[in-house]
Design an enzyme around this catalytic site. Structure first.
Site, PDB file in Angstrom:
ATOM      1  N   MET A  68       0.954  -1.485   0.093  1.00 57.03           N
ATOM      2  CA  MET A  68      -0.066   0.407  -0.343  1.00 57.03           C
ATOM      3  C   MET A  68       0.937   1.109   0.141  1.00 57.03           C
ATOM      4  O   MET A  68       0.573   2.856   0.440  1.00 57.03           O
ATOM      5  CB  MET A  68      -0.712  -0.103   1.147  1.00 57.03           C
ATOM      6  CG  MET A  68      -1.859  -0.968   0.967  1.00 57.03           C
ATOM      7  SD  MET A  68      -3.445  -1.158   2.296  1.00 57.03           S
ATOM      8  CE  MET A  68      -3.057  -0.624   3.797  1.00 57.03           C
ATOM      9  N   HIS A  83       9.532  -3.228   3.382  1.00 54.32           N
ATOM     10  CA  HIS A  83       9.168  -4.075   1.911  1.00 54.32           C
ATOM     11  C   HIS A  83       9.480  -4.117   1.143  1.00 54.32           C
ATOM     12  O   HIS A  83       9.941  -4.849   0.120  1.00 54.32           O
ATOM     13  CB  HIS A  83       8.347  -2.621   1.536  1.00 54.32           C
ATOM     14  CG  HIS A  83       6.468  -2.032   2.221  1.00 54.32           C
ATOM     15  ND1 HIS A  83       6.696  -1.176   2.609  1.00 54.32           N
ATOM     16  CD2 HIS A  83       6.187  -2.881   2.372  1.00 54.32           C
ATOM     17  CE1 HIS A  83       5.645  -1.195   3.564  1.00 54.32           C
ATOM     18  NE2 HIS A  83       4.879  -1.991   2.715  1.00 54.32           N
ATOM     19  N   LYS A 138       5.024 -10.028   9.533  1.00 55.53           N
ATOM     20  CA  LYS A 138       4.294  -9.386  10.072  1.00 55.53           C
ATOM     21  C   LYS A 138       2.511  -9.777  10.691  1.00 55.53           C
ATOM     22  O   LYS A 138       2.251  -9.179  11.233  1.00 55.53           O
ATOM     23  CB  LYS A 138       4.703  -7.979  10.405  1.00 55.53           C
ATOM     24  CG  LYS A 138       4.391  -6.932  11.332  1.00 55.53           C
ATOM     25  CD  LYS A 138       4.110  -5.694  10.963  1.00 55.53           C
ATOM     26  CE  LYS A 138       3.530  -5.150  10.023  1.00 55.53           C
ATOM     27  NZ  LYS A 138       2.534  -3.909  10.616  1.00 55.53           N
ATOM     28  N   GLN A 193      -2.963 -11.935   7.631  1.00 58.33           N
ATOM     29  CA  GLN A 193      -2.875 -11.970   6.705  1.00 58.33           C
ATOM     30  C   GLN A 193      -1.935 -12.763   5.886  1.00 58.33           C
ATOM     31  O   GLN A 193      -2.855 -13.460   4.878  1.00 58.33           O
ATOM     32  CB  GLN A 193      -2.538 -10.600   6.403  1.00 58.33           C
ATOM     33  CG  GLN A 193      -2.855  -9.928   4.823  1.00 58.33           C
ATOM     34  CD  GLN A 193      -2.046  -8.877   4.380  1.00 58.33           C
ATOM     35  OE1 GLN A 193      -2.797  -8.106   4.942  1.00 58.33           O
ATOM     36  NE2 GLN A 193      -1.033  -8.385   4.622  1.00 58.33           N
ATOM     37  N   VAL A 228      11.077  -7.406   9.149  1.00 56.91           N
ATOM     38  CA  VAL A 228      12.101  -6.351  10.316  1.00 56.91           C
ATOM     39  C   VAL A 228      11.707  -5.910  10.943  1.00 56.91           C
ATOM     40  O   VAL A 228      10.448  -4.769  10.787  1.00 56.91           O
ATOM     41  CB  VAL A 228      12.123  -5.984   8.413  1.00 56.91           C
ATOM     42  CG1 VAL A 228      13.559  -4.828   8.567  1.00 56.91           C
ATOM     43  CG2 VAL A 228      12.491  -7.073   7.703  1.00 56.91           C
ATOM     44  N   MET A 241       8.964  -2.947  12.286  1.00 53.96           N
ATOM     45  CA  MET A 241       8.566  -1.684  11.068  1.00 53.96           C
ATOM     46  C   MET A 241       7.001  -2.086  10.046  1.00 53.96           C
ATOM     47  O   MET A 241       6.715  -3.179  10.251  1.00 53.96           O
ATOM     48  CB  MET A 241       9.571  -1.962   9.783  1.00 53.96           C
ATOM     49  CG  MET A 241      11.469  -2.170   9.266  1.00 53.96           C
ATOM     50  SD  MET A 241      11.725  -0.578   9.263  1.00 53.96           S
ATOM     51  CE  MET A 241      13.417  -0.848   9.890  1.00 53.96           C
ATOM     52  N   SER A 242       6.568  -0.424  10.570  1.00 53.05           N
ATOM     53  CA  SER A 242       5.182  -0.599   9.542  1.00 53.05           C
ATOM     54  C   SER A 242       4.953   1.094   9.145  1.00 53.05           C
ATOM     55  O   SER A 242       5.821   2.240   9.400  1.00 53.05           O
ATOM     56  CB  SER A 242       4.546  -0.290  10.774  1.00 53.05           C
ATOM     57  OG  SER A 242       3.076  -0.555  10.366  1.00 53.05           O
ATOM     58  N   ARG A 291       2.673   2.542   9.580  1.00 56.29           N
ATOM     59  CA  ARG A 291       2.290   3.097  10.760  1.00 56.29           C
ATOM     60  C   ARG A 291       2.787   3.489  11.830  1.00 56.29           C
ATOM     61  O   ARG A 291       2.360   4.467  12.485  1.00 56.29           O
ATOM     62  CB  ARG A 291       0.462   2.671  11.345  1.00 56.29           C
ATOM     63  CG  ARG A 291      -0.599   2.182  10.366  1.00 56.29           C
ATOM     64  CD  ARG A 291      -1.156   2.108  10.553  1.00 56.29           C
ATOM     65  NE  ARG A 291      -2.286   1.324   9.607  1.00 56.29           N
ATOM     66  CZ  ARG A 291      -3.115   0.562   9.052  1.00 56.29           C
ATOM     67  NH1 ARG A 291      -2.368  -0.350   8.811  1.00 56.29           N
ATOM     68  NH2 ARG A 291      -4.240   0.803   8.411  1.00 56.29           N
TER      69      ARG A 291
END
Ligand code: PAF
Length: 282
Positions: free
Chosen positions: A30, A37, A149, A153, A176, A184-185, A187
């Protein structure tokens, strides 16, 4: 690298790629890309000749009171990062391209979407499964890469891929983390400095459980209590759930045996974060 926003154009380009005998590796995102990513893209490059990354903030996976409007968007920065990594195509469609007027077909994985995050985010995984199914149909990748993470999903996507017979090899890549352990996110950038300092409690609590399991603890209730105790030490953390579940069905377990998922969610101010630990015991 080419940025493509039209489905028909991407399909035509990728048809030629497949005819040339090249395997396609796909990383759905996204946007608001971070090291997590980029690790997926690196894994894709190790496996496939042509890499496609999608950047699409999918409205149907956000609830009415969630952060769809404010979700971070920075296409030019993302494109710059992906160019450096040697990605071949970025698919960045508009909402109308994915959901034209009258769109009314959804993919519902049912039981797996109910527990854990499904309890507070009804409809979220239906939105995820729908867009991933659509992207698989458009891109027809050989491999697709998702992060551990988002453990629930990942499990849902694997089941959907198997049950709908998508000829896609779904690969789940490790979490990660920041140096202090925070997963890591995209958000994470919502967090205030105080909330950011508090957020590594998620990882600390999972590490506490990992240490207890190494020492021989197998009782899920005991482990859950210990994680909750650790979370309670951080006043800015508002835990939503701590669950210890079987990895195929997401059913709660009483004892840790074989592959087990310890998953949690907590809010820091307005920001909801998730984390998890996959344990494998004899
Ligand atoms: O994990 C994400 O970023 C999204 O849920 C995904 C898989 C790209 C679907 O919108």
């Amino acid at each position: 690298m080419e940025v493509i926003s039209k489905t028909n154009k991407l399909k035509a380009v990728l048809r030629k790629t497949r005819c040339a005998g090249l395997e396609i590796g796909f990383v759905p995102t996204m946007g608001a890309l971070h090291e997590g990513h980029l690790a997926l893209v690196q894994r894709a490059r190790e496996s496939a000749g042509v890499i496609v990354v999608s950047i699409f903030v999918n409205p149907v996976q956000f609830g009415p009171n969630e952060d769809y409007e404010k979700y971070p968007r920075n296409l030019s920065h993302d494109v710059e990062l992906l160019t450096r990594l040697g990605v071949d195509y970025v698919f960045a469609p508009g909402v109308d391209e994915i959901y034209p007027a009258g769109f009314d077909t959804f993919v519902d994985v049912r039981e797996l979407t109910e527990p854990l995050c499904g309890r507070t985010r009804p409809g979220h995984f239906r939105g995820v499964a729908t867009v991933v199914a659509k992207l698989f149909s458009i891109i027809q990748p050989m491999y697709a890469f998702f992060g551990q993470k988002d453990a629930q999903q990942a499990i849902i996507i694997k089941k959907m891929t198997a049950e709908l017979d998508f000829p896609v090899d779904v690969r789940i890549c490790p979490i990660v983390r920041e140096p202090d352990g925070l997963a890591m996110s995209s958000r994470n950038q919502y967090l205030s400095p105080e909330e950011r300092a508090a957020a590594p409690v998620l990882y600390r609590s999972l590490q506490r459980a990992a240490a207890m399991i190494l020492e021989g603890e197998r009782d899920a209730a005991t482990l859950r209590q210990e994680i909750e105790k650790e979370l309670a030490r951080e006043p800015l953390a508002r835990p939503e759930y701590v669950e210890i579940v079987e990895t195929q069905t997401l059913a709660p377990v009483e004892k840790i045996r074989g592959e087990t998922l310890i998953a949690l969610a907590a809010s820091f101010g307005q920001t909801r974060l998730i984390d998890n630990l996959l344990v494998s015991t004899p």
